[in-house]
Design an enzyme around this catalytic site. Structure first.
Site, short mmCIF file in Angstrom:
data_model
loop_
_atom_site.label_atom_id
_atom_site.label_comp_id
_atom_site.label_asym_id
_atom_site.label_seq_id
_atom_site.Cartn_x
_atom_site.Cartn_y
_atom_site.Cartn_z
N SER A 139 -31.52 -10.93 -17.67
CA SER A 139 -30.14 -11.34 -17.41
C SER A 139 -29.56 -12.09 -18.61
O SER A 139 -30.29 -12.70 -19.40
CB SER A 139 -30.08 -12.28 -16.20
N GLN A 140 -28.23 -12.04 -18.71
CA GLN A 140 -27.50 -12.80 -19.73
C GLN A 140 -27.79 -14.30 -19.52
O GLN A 140 -27.82 -14.76 -18.37
CB GLN A 140 -26.03 -12.49 -19.51
#
Ligand code: SAH
Length: 222
Positions: free
Chosen positions: A70-71
């Protein structure tokens, strides 16, 4: 955090992490427990060396088997919504690279994490051992079902996009416990936080839109 001597985390990586933390602050993240963990954990170690240069940009990146890490903003945002305190028992759905699980562990909570892809499960288990995060408990099974033998949890964090809220996960929350889950029918999901207010009632809050890889039923054997 004491990394084994065989692991490379140099001054350049440390500098890039500081910049990433400043960016997250600018974007509204003010939870110091979360920011400290992101500033401490070398994200490049969770990625193929081909992505080393991009590891400290605020981007989701491929981790193999069609999945992504994930970012950093998303990791910070979801983790903050859980309002964790050291010692809490936390269930993560979607171990993936193991990065989010290690962020939780650095915040002093007990981490239980489920992955449905056997390849990723084994690869990440090895990495967690190598980095000294052996106390994170990982499971190769379908996250829709949670971990009934370890319930109840203070917090549940779903790191893949769900079409609906899995009932089994709601049942495994303590009263007062929180679940953060991205939910949507299409390619974007709304971040939801469900707080269990009694054995059969939940408070539901809706936050911003995000894009996650899908939460899928069943497991994938290698
Ligand atoms: N938290 C991860 C993000 C990984 S992306 C990280 O920090 O890297 C989401 C992950 O959820 C993928 O690895 C995907 O295989 C997994 N996943 C999807 N559906 C699942 C399910 N039902 N149970 C367990 N894991 C699931």
């Amino acid at each position: 955090m004491h990394l084994p001597p065989s692991i490379t985390d140099n001054y350049r990586h440390k500098g890039l992490r500081k910049k990433l933390v400043s960016l997250l602050k600018l974007n509204g993240i003010d939870n110091t427990l979360v920011l400290d963990a992101i500033g401490t954990l070398p994200r490049h170690l969770f990625l193929d060396s081909a992505f080393e240069e991009l590891a400290y940009e605020d981007k989701a990146l491929p981790i193999g088997d069609g999945q992504t890490i994930s970012q950093p903003f998303t990791v910070a945002y979801q983790t903050d919504l859980l309002k964790l305190k050291p010692g809490m028992k936390v269930l993560e759905i979607g171990t993936g690279s193991g990065y989010q699980a290690c962020i939780l562990s650095l915040m002093g909570v007990d981490v239980y994490s489920i992955e449905r892809q056997e390849n990723l499960y084994h690869k990440t288990r090895k990495l967690l051992e190598k980095l000294g995060f052996s106390d994170i408990r990982t499971y190769f099974r379908d996250g829709f079902l949670g971990i009934p033998e370890e319930m109840p949890f203070d917090a549940i964090l779903v790191t893949a996009g769900a079409r609906e809220i899995p009932q089994a996960l709601l049942n495994q929350l303590k009263i007062g416990g929180r679940m953060v889950i991205p939910v949507g029918e299409m390619s974007t999901q709304k971040m939801l936080r469900l707080t269990r207010t009694s054995s059969n009632s939940f408070d539901k809050e809706t936050f911003e839109d995000f894009k996650f890889v899908p939460l899928l039923k069943g497991v994938v054997k290698k």
